[in-house]
Design a protein around this motif. Structure first.
Motif, PDB file in Angstrom:
ATOM      1  N   UNK A 223     -22.851  44.353  50.873  1.00 23.62           N
ATOM      2  CA  UNK A 223     -21.742  43.975  51.764  1.00 23.62           C
ATOM      3  C   UNK A 223     -22.232  43.012  52.827  1.00 23.62           C
ATOM      4  N   UNK A 224     -21.317  42.195  53.294  1.00 25.75           N
ATOM      5  CA  UNK A 224     -21.651  41.258  54.371  1.00 25.75           C
ATOM      6  C   UNK A 224     -20.509  41.237  55.364  1.00 25.75           C
ATOM      7  N   UNK A 225     -20.839  41.049  56.625  1.00 20.36           N
ATOM      8  CA  UNK A 225     -19.803  41.058  57.660  1.00 20.36           C
ATOM      9  C   UNK A 225     -19.088  39.705  57.689  1.00 20.36           C
ATOM     10  N   UNK A 226     -17.798  39.739  57.846  1.00 25.01           N
ATOM     11  CA  UNK A 226     -17.042  38.493  57.924  1.00 25.01           C
ATOM     12  C   UNK A 226     -16.114  38.570  59.119  1.00 25.01           C
ATOM     13  N   UNK A 227     -16.074  37.526  59.904  1.00 21.92           N
ATOM     14  CA  UNK A 227     -15.170  37.538  61.049  1.00 21.92           C
ATOM     15  C   UNK A 227     -14.920  36.132  61.562  1.00 21.92           C
ATOM     16  N   UNK A 228     -13.661  35.817  61.716  1.00 17.26           N
ATOM     17  CA  UNK A 228     -13.291  34.530  62.294  1.00 17.26           C
ATOM     18  C   UNK A 228     -12.638  34.697  63.657  1.00 17.26           C
TER      19      UNK A 228
ATOM     20  N   UNK B  24     -11.592  39.368  60.276  1.00 14.32           N
ATOM     21  CA  UNK B  24     -11.539  39.521  61.729  1.00 14.32           C
ATOM     22  C   UNK B  24     -12.130  40.862  62.133  1.00 14.32           C
ATOM     23  N   UNK B  25     -12.464  40.971  63.410  1.00  4.77           N
ATOM     24  CA  UNK B  25     -12.733  42.304  63.947  1.00  4.77           C
ATOM     25  C   UNK B  25     -11.424  42.767  64.570  1.00  4.77           C
ATOM     26  N   UNK B  26     -10.882  43.859  64.061  1.00  6.30           N
ATOM     27  CA  UNK B  26      -9.608  44.339  64.613  1.00  6.30           C
ATOM     28  C   UNK B  26      -9.866  45.489  65.576  1.00  6.30           C
TER      29      UNK B  26
ATOM     30  N   UNK C 188     -15.994  40.680  69.414  1.00  4.33           N
ATOM     31  CA  UNK C 188     -17.119  39.985  68.789  1.00  4.33           C
ATOM     32  C   UNK C 188     -17.298  38.687  69.585  1.00  4.33           C
ATOM     33  N   UNK C 189     -18.495  38.450  70.084  1.00  2.00           N
ATOM     34  CA  UNK C 189     -18.663  37.341  71.033  1.00  2.00           C
ATOM     35  C   UNK C 189     -18.373  35.990  70.398  1.00  2.00           C
ATOM     36  N   UNK C 190     -17.939  35.077  71.220  1.00  2.98           N
ATOM     37  CA  UNK C 190     -17.696  33.672  70.839  1.00  2.98           C
ATOM     38  C   UNK C 190     -16.513  33.460  69.897  1.00  2.98           C
ATOM     39  N   UNK C 191     -15.854  34.519  69.503  1.00  7.28           N
ATOM     40  CA  UNK C 191     -14.701  34.342  68.608  1.00  7.28           C
ATOM     41  C   UNK C 191     -13.415  34.483  69.415  1.00  7.28           C
ATOM     42  N   UNK C 192     -12.367  33.769  69.021  1.00  9.20           N
ATOM     43  CA  UNK C 192     -11.119  33.857  69.792  1.00  9.20           C
ATOM     44  C   UNK C 192     -10.529  35.266  69.779  1.00  9.20           C
TER      45      UNK C 192
ATOM     46  N   UNK D 182     -14.540  43.336  56.998  1.00 15.71           N
ATOM     47  CA  UNK D 182     -14.041  43.137  58.358  1.00 15.71           C
ATOM     48  C   UNK D 182     -14.080  44.475  59.087  1.00 15.71           C
ATOM     49  N   UNK D 183     -14.552  44.450  60.312  1.00 17.62           N
ATOM     50  CA  UNK D 183     -14.677  45.700  61.071  1.00 17.62           C
ATOM     51  C   UNK D 183     -13.341  46.064  61.720  1.00 17.62           C
ATOM     52  N   UNK D 184     -13.105  47.356  61.765  1.00 18.76           N
ATOM     53  CA  UNK D 184     -11.913  47.846  62.464  1.00 18.76           C
ATOM     54  C   UNK D 184     -12.340  48.944  63.444  1.00 18.76           C
TER      55      UNK D 184
END
Lengths: 512, 359
Positions: free
Chosen positions: B36-41, B70-72, B129-133, B105-107
């Motif tokens: 698994x790999x983390x994904x977040x925009x 995304x991180x929700x 999550x830092x630096x993300x909108x 994606x983390x929740x």
């Protein structure tokens, strides 16, 4: 009103295709069935097609509209990116028809014109997009008959364009001939030479990566970059009767002259003054003009390796050598592999080797560009005692598959000792954006409908690329002492001569 | 007041963790499993005061993360006599196209009882999550929690004016915030419900003949489903159309949903919002016409596509346009997929308020 008030701000930045009739010459062929019509279908599913678009297949076989549609549907069910919806297809198929005619028969074009004129007069679209998807031998006939029948002339309020599939000639004279014929029929601004590599999302992202990020461009020169490698590896051989075409083309003409030199141009170009089609293509063509010529067999022998595969094993399957492939001449001197060391004689790239390799029957299918940065000074962490085995920084742009970008850098291994190891930061389109990228043909067809030629090759790009490639072909096939043809076992990463080519500069091919 | 044992969905939220361990627990998802790999925009905070929110939102997030990594941060805030905070972590994993790894994606879910605006802010801001909108999806009525210290830090605000009993007041509040310099971009799901029809109109008027006919429009008719959801979507659509055309509101007729506009060339154009008897998608049809010209969009039987009809006298042209999903996930995906550049809604906001108070 002069402009459409309903276009929202974020929609203005994308090309807006105009309704047109797409006439595909070579409608019975594989390209039409596997790529073009499924691409148009997918555009319709995504709501990207302009209202009023029609598709007409032009080919020599007798066929009714219904049979043509059914043939297309069978393939669409197998290959469509978005799947196949019978109800939607039925509605889409209503816009598809068939026009029977010989490519050499001007009366078939005249009847096509009568039909298109009548549809336009009845309120249909006046715009016409002719797609040359036939065998290249028919291009002249099609273009000249389009002119003879007046189909190339735009009717009032409309436009008339042509898309030409590769190959754009077999060498410089044939390319010039094709360009001359094409430009006698259509102005250059309405001539779209399609190179589907340029429609790939990652290829489009090269310019974004370079010019939308502040961190790369300052390093993008010979002071910071040691070498650049472009690899296009295929594990396939000559399956499906490809040997007949391929044995007349070879790796250099088939892939390097077009796709790989296009990628090279995007990597090496200067920032364009704007993002217009000619703004971008002006800079790309400067790169091609700056390629250091390889004239004569000695220069070619010193910088280019050609090779054929011998029998071997690819992905667990035993395969025959190139000369024993179906439809390949047993005495063939056509290369299935080519490796080149290219220099671009510009201020920015002076002294930086660009290595390009393309081969069939390599261990896996992949196309990647790697930018290898110079190492830091050999002090501190890069002192020989500390940095033994350290790797250089490499920025990799993966064109296909698994599109993305990765950056290799040095990092300290956890623990009390100072040990450096390379680590990789990896961006993958599929994990970051989730949604699948549209097929290259979808993007390129939309651009042609919108009149944006940025991702299409211009006449001078094609001719400059052929100028470079022809000098190599001449050394191989017309000189008295041609450089030798090397060999590599199928399933290997190419001939040892290609490794030696890089070893001369103290470099090695990147492991893929 | 709802007792914790009566709150639905808590058992499905993943692993319950102490507030201070959230970061550590999230890291562990990816530390042990190489497939698994983390994904977040982006960071997507979902705020609700509806007690079933932690049951209804995770399935939406799971679906949304297929195309919008995304991180929700799901926040359910309930009134209660004692202050309590509970948190859960979960990952939504989807196999990538390449198939070798799953992108996850983390929740993080929070149940806040007896909390305050500062507690909500703290839970959201300390877990981004830092630096993300940061996108905030506000569900339900606007409460005092939506205050300056919160909205000063968000990039985009998603809400649904159809969930508001009286949309005028909260819309005024939003407008005031924006006037005072708030930098978030607002997105009303009621506006998004009309995005396919807006795109249809844009496509229709790409044709020079249609564009030429535009100043001669006599009437606009929008059919919508009954209830607030359909009405707000229709109201937004007529707001957008008239705003884009630069028409001014002359007044509203005594009939609910009928408005009179003055076009740029001085014509009076009547716009009717007609409620259909059947429930279904918020918007069901759009028809506009003038001398010798008709544009009509109607949903096909499966409601998957809009059927567009453009008619000039005897000439008739039909085409199809995707209807786009009207589920919460589909609407959110539409908003997130268009990045943050589209300011059409903000620009038309004053006109919407004008229509709301006029009828």
């Amino acid at each position: 009103m002069e402009t459409n008030p309903f276009i929202e701000d974020d929609q203005r930045v994308k090309n807006r295709p105009q309704a047109c009739t797409v006439v595909i010459f070579g409608a019975s062929g594989d390209l039409t069935h596997r790529k073009l019509v499924p691409a148009i279908y997918n555009l319709m599913v995504d709501g990207e097609l302009p209202a009023g678009l029609k598709v007409i297949g032009f080919a020599r076989r007798e066929k009714s509209d219904e049979v043509f549609r059914k043939d297309l549907e069978v393939l669409n069910q197998k290959v469509s990116r978005s799947g196949h919806n019978a109800g939607l297809w039925e509605k889409f198929a209503g816009s598809i028809s068939y026009h029977q005619g010989e490519f050499q028969d001007v009366t078939a074009y005249e009847s096509l014109r009568t039909r298109l004129d009548a549809e336009a007069a009845a309120g249909g679209t006046p715009n016409r997009l002719f797609y040359l998807a036939s065998a290249p031998e028919a291009f002249d006939d099609i273009l000249l008959n389009l002119k003879a029948s007046g189909l190339n002339d735009p009717i009032q309020g409309g436009w008339s364009r042509v898309i030409i599939e590769k190959p754009f000639g077999k060498n410089l004279p044939t390319a010039k001939h094709l360009n001359k014929v094409a430009n006698e029929v259509f102005p250059e601004r309405e001539t779209y030479r399609i190179d589907h590599y340029l429609g790939k999302e990652t290829a489009q992202n090269i310019m974004v990566l370079r010019f939308a990020n502040a961190i790369f461009e300052p390093l993008w020169n010979n002071r910071c970059i040691e070498q650049v490698q472009i690899t296009c590896a295929e594990n396939l051989g000559m399956e499906g009767g490809r040997g007949g075409y391929y044995d007349n083309a070879g790796a250099l003409r088939d892939m390097v002259q077009n796709h790989l030199l296009q990628l090279l141009s995007l990597i090496a170009m200067e920032p364009p003054t704007d993002l217009s089609a000619d703004g971008v293509r002006d800079e790309k063509v400067k790169v091609l003009r700056s390629l250091r010529p390889l004239n004569g067999p000695e220069a070619v022998g010193a910088s280019v390796v050609r090779a054929q595969y011998t029998a071997g094993t690819v992905q667990g399957t035993e395969v025959v050598g190139y000369r024993r492939e179906d439809r390949v001449n047993p005495g063939s001197l056509t290369e299935s592999y080519v490796a080149l060391r290219i220099f671009i004689d510009t201020w920015r790239w002076a002294g930086v080797p660009f290595y390009i390799r393309m081969g069939k029957r390599l261990p896996k299918k992949t196309t990647e560009i790697s930018i290898h940065f110079r190492r830091p000074p050999a002090v501190l962490f890069n002192a020989p005692a500390v940095a033994a085995g350290a790797a250089d920084n490499v920025l990799v742009i993966r064109i296909q598959p698994n599109e993305g970008i990765s950056l290799r850098m040095q990092s300290k291994m956890p623990g009390p000792s100072l040990r450096l190891e390379p680590v990789k930061m990896d961006f993958q389109y599929s994990t970051s954006f989730g949604k699948s990228s549209p097929e290259a043909y979808e993007r390129l067809l939309l651009d042609a409908m919108a009149g944006d030629a940025t991702l299409f090759a211009r006449r001078d790009e094609v001719e400059n690329a052929w100028t470079f490639v022809d000098s190599i072909e001449d050394a191989w096939h017309k000189s008295e002492n041609p450089p030798k043809m090397a060999e590599y076992p199928a399933g290997s990463w190419g001939p040892k001569e290609a490794d030696e080519l890089l070893a001369q500069d103290g470099n090695a091919w990147r492991r893929l | 007041m709802t007792a914790p044992q009566e709150i639905p969905g808590l058992a499905e939220l993943g692993k319950e963790v102490p507030i201070g361990d959230i970061d550590q627990e999230l890291r562990e998802f990816f530390a042990t499993d190489e497939t698994v790999t983390k994904a977040s925009l982006l960071n997507l905070a979902v705020y609700s005061e509806q007690s079933d929110a932690l049951a209804t939102n995770p399935p939406i997030i799971r679906e949304l993360t297929r195309e919008n990594a995304c991180r929700s941060l799901l926040v359910l805030s309930l009134h209660g006599p004692e202050r309590s905070v509970r948190a859960w972590v979960e990952a939504h994993c989807h196999l990538t196209e390449a198939g070798a790894k799953a992108a996850c994606s983390e929740q993080v879910s929070f149940l806040l009882i007896g909390g305050s605006p500062s507690l909500v802010r703290s839970m959201i801001f300390s877990n981004t999550d830092s630096d993300l909108p940061l996108v905030l999806w506000w569900q339900g009525e606007m409460s005092e929690v939506f205050e300056e210290r919160l909205h000063a830090r968000i990039d985009r605000l998603i809400f649904d004016s159809a969930q508001w009993a009286t949309p005028t007041a909260p819309l005024f509040r939003l407008s005031a915030s924006l006037k005072e310099g708030a930098r978030f971009v607002p997105h009303d799901l009621s506006f998004t419900r009309g995005s396919a029809l807006r795109a249809c109109l844009a496509a229709c008027f790409e044709d020079p003949r249609s564009l030429e006919a535009l100043p001669q429009l006599d009437a606009i008719e929008i059919r919508h489903s009954p209830g607030q959801q359909g009405f707000m979507a229709a109201l937004w659509l007529i707001t957008w159309i008239t705003h884009r055309l630069g028409w001014t509101l002359q007044g509203s007729a005594s009939i609910q949903g009928t408005y009179l506009f003055r076009s740029n060339n001085g014509r009076t154009v009547e716009a009717n919002l007609l409620s259909t008897p059947d429930s279904g998608p918020a918007l069901v049809g759009l028809k506009t016409w003038g001398a010798g010209f008709v544009f009509e969009a109607s949903l096909d039987d499966d409601q998957d596509y809009w059927k567009l009809l453009i008619q000039f006298d005897t000439l008739q042209q039909e085409s199809l346009f995707p209807a786009r999903s009207q589920t919460p996930c589909g609407l959110l995906g539409e908003i997130l997929g268009r990045a943050g550049r589209n300011r059409s809604m903000i620009e038309a906001l004053p006109r919407l308020r004008e229509l709301l108070v006029s009828n």
